[in-house]
Enzyme design. Sequence first.
Site, PDB file in Angstrom:
ATOM      1  N   LYS A 109       0.679  -1.302  -0.076  1.00 37.31           N
ATOM      2  CA  LYS A 109       0.144  -0.081  -0.075  1.00 37.31           C
ATOM      3  C   LYS A 109       0.923   1.350  -0.224  1.00 37.31           C
ATOM      4  CE  LYS A 109      -3.508   2.603   2.367  1.00 37.31           C
ATOM      5  NZ  LYS A 109      -4.543   2.737   3.330  1.00 37.31           N
ATOM      6  N   GLU A 151      10.850  -4.900   4.242  1.00 42.09           N
ATOM      7  CA  GLU A 151      10.738  -6.273   3.899  1.00 42.09           C
ATOM      8  C   GLU A 151      10.223  -6.387   2.458  1.00 42.09           C
ATOM      9  OE1 GLU A 151       9.135  -5.067   6.563  1.00 42.09           O
ATOM     10  OE2 GLU A 151       9.136  -6.331   8.264  1.00 42.09           O
ATOM     11  N   GLY A 170      -4.890  -1.661   4.537  1.00 43.24           N
ATOM     12  CA  GLY A 170      -4.080  -2.912   3.974  1.00 43.24           C
ATOM     13  C   GLY A 170      -4.529  -4.273   4.222  1.00 43.24           C
ATOM     14  N   GLU A 173      -5.316  -6.869  14.610  1.00 45.40           N
ATOM     15  CA  GLU A 173      -4.391  -5.581  14.109  1.00 45.40           C
ATOM     16  C   GLU A 173      -5.628  -4.404  14.142  1.00 45.40           C
ATOM     17  OE1 GLU A 173      -2.484  -4.451  10.130  1.00 45.40           O
ATOM     18  OE2 GLU A 173      -0.773  -4.866  11.335  1.00 45.40           O
ATOM     19  N   HIS A 182      -6.271 -33.714  16.686  1.00 49.69           N
ATOM     20  CA  HIS A 182      -5.269 -34.584  17.259  1.00 49.69           C
ATOM     21  C   HIS A 182      -4.044 -33.886  17.805  1.00 49.69           C
ATOM     22  CE1 HIS A 182      -7.250 -38.179  15.388  1.00 49.69           C
ATOM     23  NE2 HIS A 182      -7.558 -37.202  14.541  1.00 49.69           N
ATOM     24  N   LYS A 201       9.242  -0.969  14.511  1.00 52.25           N
ATOM     25  CA  LYS A 201      10.041  -0.574  13.223  1.00 52.25           C
ATOM     26  C   LYS A 201      10.840   0.669  13.304  1.00 52.25           C
ATOM     27  CE  LYS A 201       5.759  -1.174  10.239  1.00 52.25           C
ATOM     28  NZ  LYS A 201       4.795  -0.626   9.274  1.00 52.25           N
TER      29      LYS A 201
HETATM   30  O1  F6P Z   1       3.134  -3.030   9.596  1.00 54.80           O
HETATM   31  C1  F6P Z   1       1.807  -3.289   9.616  1.00 54.80           C
HETATM   32  C2  F6P Z   1       1.357  -2.930   8.054  1.00 54.80           C
HETATM   33  O2  F6P Z   1       1.209  -1.619   8.127  1.00 54.80           O
HETATM   34  C3  F6P Z   1      -0.032  -3.620   7.923  1.00 54.80           C
HETATM   35  O3  F6P Z   1      -1.079  -2.664   8.366  1.00 54.80           O
HETATM   36  C4  F6P Z   1       0.027  -3.712   6.403  1.00 54.80           C
HETATM   37  O4  F6P Z   1      -0.760  -4.605   6.038  1.00 54.80           O
HETATM   38  C5  F6P Z   1       1.511  -4.172   6.231  1.00 54.80           C
HETATM   39  O5  F6P Z   1       2.250  -3.442   7.329  1.00 54.80           O
HETATM   40  C6  F6P Z   1       2.049  -4.016   4.909  1.00 54.80           C
HETATM   41  O6  F6P Z   1       2.084  -2.700   4.697  1.00 54.80           O
HETATM   42  P1  F6P Z   1       2.075  -2.173   2.955  1.00 54.80           P
HETATM   43  O7  F6P Z   1       1.245  -2.824   2.148  1.00 54.80           O
HETATM   44  O8  F6P Z   1       2.290  -0.714   3.171  1.00 54.80           O
HETATM   45  O9  F6P Z   1       3.617  -2.613   2.459  1.00 54.80           O
END
Ligand code: F6P
Length: 509
Positions: free
Chosen positions: A195, A201, A254, A340, A371, A481
Amino acid sequence: MNDAVAGAWRKLESHQSKTLAELFADEGRLELLSGRLEWGSGDFAAGIQCDWSKTHLDADLIAGFEQLADASGFTERRSALFAGERINNTENRAAEHTAQRGVGKDSSVEEASALHLRMKMLVEAIHEGVLGEVNHLIHIGIGGSALGPALAVDALSRDLSLVDVHVVSNIDGVALESAFNACDPATTMVAIASKTFTTIETMTNAESALKWLAESGVSDPVGRVVALTANPDAAVDWGVDETRVLPFPETVGGRYSLWSSIGFPVALSVGWDEFDQMLAGAAAVDMHFRDTNGAANLPLRAAFADQYYTRLRGCQTRAVFAYDERLGLFPDYLQQLEMESNGKSVTAAGEPVSGATAPVTWGGVGTDAQHAVFQLLHQGTHLIPVDFIASIAPGDDLEPAHHRILLTNCFAQGAALMAGQTSDDPARNFPGDRPSATMLCDDLDAATLGALIAFHEHRTFANAVLMGINPFDQFGVELGKAIAKRIEAGGGEFDASTNALLGASGLTD
Ligand code: F6P
């Protein structure tokens, strides 16, 4: 908390609950607490039976929770959601995921359908080979940009997969390497789903995927990239050609974004018509939620039970077991959606909340979980409300025994949790009176999956309204973060434990 809300809670707190066995003495119970979500018509009618009769809700509790919903302004909040008002007050934004399904403010619905058209054209162009042979897609995203696509691709692409999709979320390079090992670089496209288009990452994995394509001899690696984002300028700056940037509105959160261009891998994998069916199933639930009042509103009714167990019975977790292999990722998806959204300690007005908020959501698939963890559900000391999800139509073509045993086990667990069994031997005694709810789908197709997810989105929203919190922000993810960034930049001293861990792993050398 206003006086009306406090009064409604006081009344609920004074309620004397009966046991499930006592509640079932009422012959109208099943009718009172069951309902059906439906869509389609004639031969194409389908739906989900929602049975909340094995919970402790009764007519008095329902009346009490309806009073709480009124006092909490449920009707007004729901209207504001669908009208595209800025109900995410801490971020001064609307929450318009339903517009992606065609239900919401007119201008937002129009914008969504124009963006969908663009996405459809790209999906179909890829299927037609306009971008060369495409057999694999590495979809890179995290959180809401990964969990929905992973769930939907896994659930829907078992019989037919037009493109082999690998969803990679973790920054651990092992995840990306696994995808590389499974894909032929010459026929692989990469989707960068974010988003914000800033998540570390995702951006790090995207760079590595591009490097892999280049090192594998692909002549124009960035030409193999599609960007799915609410920040299209950043995607273009990163190098993605505008024609392969699929935007979605900022007002789609998101964890609510599967319906937008974040659903691109789903459409690529199972085809546009299936993706469209998923939207249609979700839209049917949107209309049910928007147009149904009181406890006949099934997501609201589910929220009544959630509030009862969390606030009045002190349950700290809730468990979800899908008796369907195709929904193996559903608990993971729900964890983000519910935890969340509603894992908060202050109200939308910034006041401390007056009781427990979202429980820990966890779960697995049946019958595997029976199980492994069901011992605790039947005889442990924690009271854990359970949801069962199953499909009447099988997902396999094997001998009918497979599906018959799957379903009988699902129903047997709910019955056993409720009935219990008395034994003179304490180790063999089952206390019973343990609650469960069952969502029984006619079939697990794309529309049903959309309906299931939308049901849980609205259930989450309804819970938030009853608790007075804003489910659409997630500031709790920011501090970790920021500290990671400081460490990465080599800045600062931390506590003795963190310093020692950094030193031991050579990160501060
Ligand atoms: O760190 C949480 C978050 O902001 C979530 O709410 C979101 O879905 C995810 O990270 C990924 O964010 P983005 O789509 O901006 O990479």
